[in-house]
Design an enzyme around this catalytic site. Structure first.
Site, PDB file in Angstrom:
ATOM      1  N   ARG A  49       2.603  -3.653  -1.261  1.00  0.00           N
ATOM      2  CA  ARG A  49       3.485  -4.224  -1.919  1.00  0.00           C
ATOM      3  C   ARG A  49       2.994  -5.686  -1.456  1.00  0.00           C
ATOM      4  O   ARG A  49       2.399  -6.506  -2.518  1.00  0.00           O
ATOM      5  CB  ARG A  49       4.940  -3.975  -1.724  1.00  0.00           C
ATOM      6  CG  ARG A  49       5.571  -2.956  -2.699  1.00  0.00           C
ATOM      7  CD  ARG A  49       6.566  -2.033  -1.853  1.00  0.00           C
ATOM      8  NE  ARG A  49       5.973  -1.614  -0.755  1.00  0.00           N
ATOM      9  CZ  ARG A  49       5.447  -0.529  -0.812  1.00  0.00           C
ATOM     10  NH1 ARG A  49       5.290   0.197  -1.719  1.00  0.00           N
ATOM     11  NH2 ARG A  49       4.652   0.328  -0.102  1.00  0.00           N
ATOM     12  N   THR A  50       2.659  -6.037  -0.900  1.00  0.00           N
ATOM     13  CA  THR A  50       2.647  -7.763  -0.313  1.00  0.00           C
ATOM     14  C   THR A  50       1.258  -7.747  -0.686  1.00  0.00           C
ATOM     15  O   THR A  50       1.782  -9.259  -1.126  1.00  0.00           O
ATOM     16  CB  THR A  50       3.103  -7.781   1.288  1.00  0.00           C
ATOM     17  OG1 THR A  50       4.201  -7.012   1.940  1.00  0.00           O
ATOM     18  CG2 THR A  50       3.301  -9.316   1.793  1.00  0.00           C
ATOM     19  N   LYS A  79     -17.025  -8.454  15.619  1.00  0.00           N
ATOM     20  CA  LYS A  79     -17.964  -9.685  16.341  1.00  0.00           C
ATOM     21  C   LYS A  79     -17.162 -10.777  17.034  1.00  0.00           C
ATOM     22  O   LYS A  79     -17.485 -11.315  17.857  1.00  0.00           O
ATOM     23  CB  LYS A  79     -18.634 -10.301  15.345  1.00  0.00           C
ATOM     24  CG  LYS A  79     -19.657 -10.162  14.275  1.00  0.00           C
ATOM     25  CD  LYS A  79     -20.719 -10.894  13.959  1.00  0.00           C
ATOM     26  CE  LYS A  79     -21.631 -10.164  12.686  1.00  0.00           C
ATOM     27  NZ  LYS A  79     -21.944 -11.282  11.566  1.00  0.00           N
ATOM     28  N   ARG A 100      -1.223 -11.205   6.964  1.00  0.00           N
ATOM     29  CA  ARG A 100      -0.660 -10.286   8.335  1.00  0.00           C
ATOM     30  C   ARG A 100      -1.092 -10.201   9.001  1.00  0.00           C
ATOM     31  O   ARG A 100      -1.888  -9.986   8.685  1.00  0.00           O
ATOM     32  CB  ARG A 100      -0.031  -9.220   6.884  1.00  0.00           C
ATOM     33  CG  ARG A 100       1.056  -7.969   7.733  1.00  0.00           C
ATOM     34  CD  ARG A 100       1.622  -7.210   7.150  1.00  0.00           C
ATOM     35  NE  ARG A 100       2.413  -7.461   6.155  1.00  0.00           N
ATOM     36  CZ  ARG A 100       2.866  -6.403   5.446  1.00  0.00           C
ATOM     37  NH1 ARG A 100       2.677  -4.532   5.672  1.00  0.00           N
ATOM     38  NH2 ARG A 100       3.765  -6.171   4.861  1.00  0.00           N
ATOM     39  N   HIS A 129       9.389 -11.729   7.799  1.00  0.00           N
ATOM     40  CA  HIS A 129       8.476 -11.778   6.261  1.00  0.00           C
ATOM     41  C   HIS A 129       9.273 -12.179   5.768  1.00  0.00           C
ATOM     42  O   HIS A 129       9.411 -11.854   4.926  1.00  0.00           O
ATOM     43  CB  HIS A 129       8.431  -9.577   6.467  1.00  0.00           C
ATOM     44  CG  HIS A 129       7.745  -9.344   5.814  1.00  0.00           C
ATOM     45  ND1 HIS A 129       7.143  -9.900   5.048  1.00  0.00           N
ATOM     46  CD2 HIS A 129       7.538  -7.480   5.126  1.00  0.00           C
ATOM     47  CE1 HIS A 129       5.898  -8.843   3.953  1.00  0.00           C
ATOM     48  NE2 HIS A 129       6.671  -7.913   4.299  1.00  0.00           N
TER      49      HIS A 129
HETATM   50  N1   CP Z   1       7.495  -4.088   1.811  1.00  0.00           N
HETATM   51  C1   CP Z   1       6.221  -4.273   2.075  1.00  0.00           C
HETATM   52  O1   CP Z   1       5.751  -5.100   3.017  1.00  0.00           O
HETATM   53  O2   CP Z   1       5.237  -3.474   1.478  1.00  0.00           O
HETATM   54  P1   CP Z   1       3.898  -2.896   2.300  1.00  0.00           P
HETATM   55  O3   CP Z   1       3.708  -3.093   3.836  1.00  0.00           O
HETATM   56  O4   CP Z   1       3.153  -2.645   1.370  1.00  0.00           O
HETATM   57  O5   CP Z   1       3.516  -4.707   1.743  1.00  0.00           O
END
Ligand code: CP
Length: 303
Positions: A49-50, A79, A100, A129
């Site tokens: 999703r993110t 590397k 992320r 998040h």
């Molecule tokens: N909600 C969420 O962060 O989903 P993903 O891990 O798929 O990005």
């Protein structure tokens, strides 16, 4: 230039502006807003999703995406290049850097090496998040018409769930929020979050099951209890207390919405999907609009 690293760094008016802007972009798409902008999407940890909603957001605003998934086939992954060096290089190619990373604090570190290019945290370990929180706030505002005066329950893994940490901190900036925390003791909300609520004089209560609180709720925010944290018999015994079924929503208020950051495993049975309370798939879609709003504001684009 503003980095988006953690929710405590955003004040109420900034959160409201992002929510309002997301609403505007949902109602009236703007395919030119990020024309000529390049955004890096660097994911060192799995994401559906993110990553995909960020990339959709950028492309639907006319921008271009570069980047990688799962650490990619990069010099950093293969590397021994440091994150700091990698960020310095990639930030020289782009207008914003979305990332992320499995380590807490990685986005903050990146912001120190990005030469002023805004860094947006798409999740750092069990820490924060913030962009999930922005789409959660947008979804709450869209369905409840307000961000004040809400009864909000969080269910499941409240210890390691970065989404619930960030959303609790965000809602704490609004008035008259009552929190209900429903988790096994080993996955209870971290002390630092409870201490922040205590210091701010915000109401919260701890509960062992959902049934006792559902009739009072406006928002029921489910999360996944992670199987890998328990032995098999402990998990089997415990998870039953944290599974939501349609039957359990019989006494719910009409305005209740069930949210979940997704992915779900089995903590919401599929019969809930057909009820008017389910909002988790619309919530996931709202990730596009919330992230569009954030990018537009961070890049100082005129709406
Ligand atoms: N909600 C969420 O962060 O989903 P993903 O891990 O798929 O990005």
């Amino acid at each position: 230039q503003k980095h988006i690293i953690s929710i405590p760094e955003l004040d109420r008016s900034e959160l409201e502006l992002i929510v309002e802007t997301a609403g505007q972009l949902k109602a009236k798409p703007n395919p030119e807003l990020l024309k000529n902008k390049v955004v890096a999407s660097c994911f060192f940890e799995p994401s559906t999703r993110t990553r995909l909603s960020f990339e959709t957001a950028i492309q639907r605003l006319g921008g271009t995406v570069i980047g990688f998934d799962n650490g990619g086939n990069t010099s950093l992954a293969k590397k021994g290049e440091t994150l700091a060096d990698s960020v310095q290089v990639i930030s020289s190619y782009v207008d914003a850097y979305v990332m992320r990373h499995p380590q807490e604090g990685a986005a903050r570190l990146a912001s120190e090496f990005s030469n002023g290019v805004p860094v947006i945290n798409g999740g750092d370990g069990a820490n924060q998040h913030p962009t999930q929180t922005l789409l959660d706030l947008f979804s709450i505002y869209e369905t409840q018409g307000r961000l004040d005066n809400l009864n909000v329950a969080f269910v499941g893994d409240l210890k390691y769930g970065r989404t619930v940490h960030s959303l609790t901190q965000a809602l704490s900036k609004f008035n008259n929020i009552n929190f209900f925390f429903i988790a096994p003791e080993v996955l209870a909300m971290p002390d630092y979050i409870c201490e922040e609520l205590d210091e701010a004089g915000i109401n919260y209560s701890l509960h062992g099951s959902m049934e006792e609180v559902i009739p009072q709720l406006d928002v029921l925010y489910m999360t996944r209890v992670q199987k890998e944290r328990f032995d098999e018999s402990e998990y089997a015994h415990m998870k039953a207390a944290y599974i939501l079924t349609a039957e359990m929503l019989k006494e719910a208020r009409d305005n209740l919405k069930v949210l979940h950051p997704l992915p779900r495993v089995d903590e919401i049975t599929v019969d809930v999907d057909k009820t008017p309370y389910a909002y988790y798939f619309q919530q996931a879609e709202n990730g596009v609009y919330a992230r569009q709003a954030l990018l537009a504001l961070v890049l100082n684009e005129e709406l």
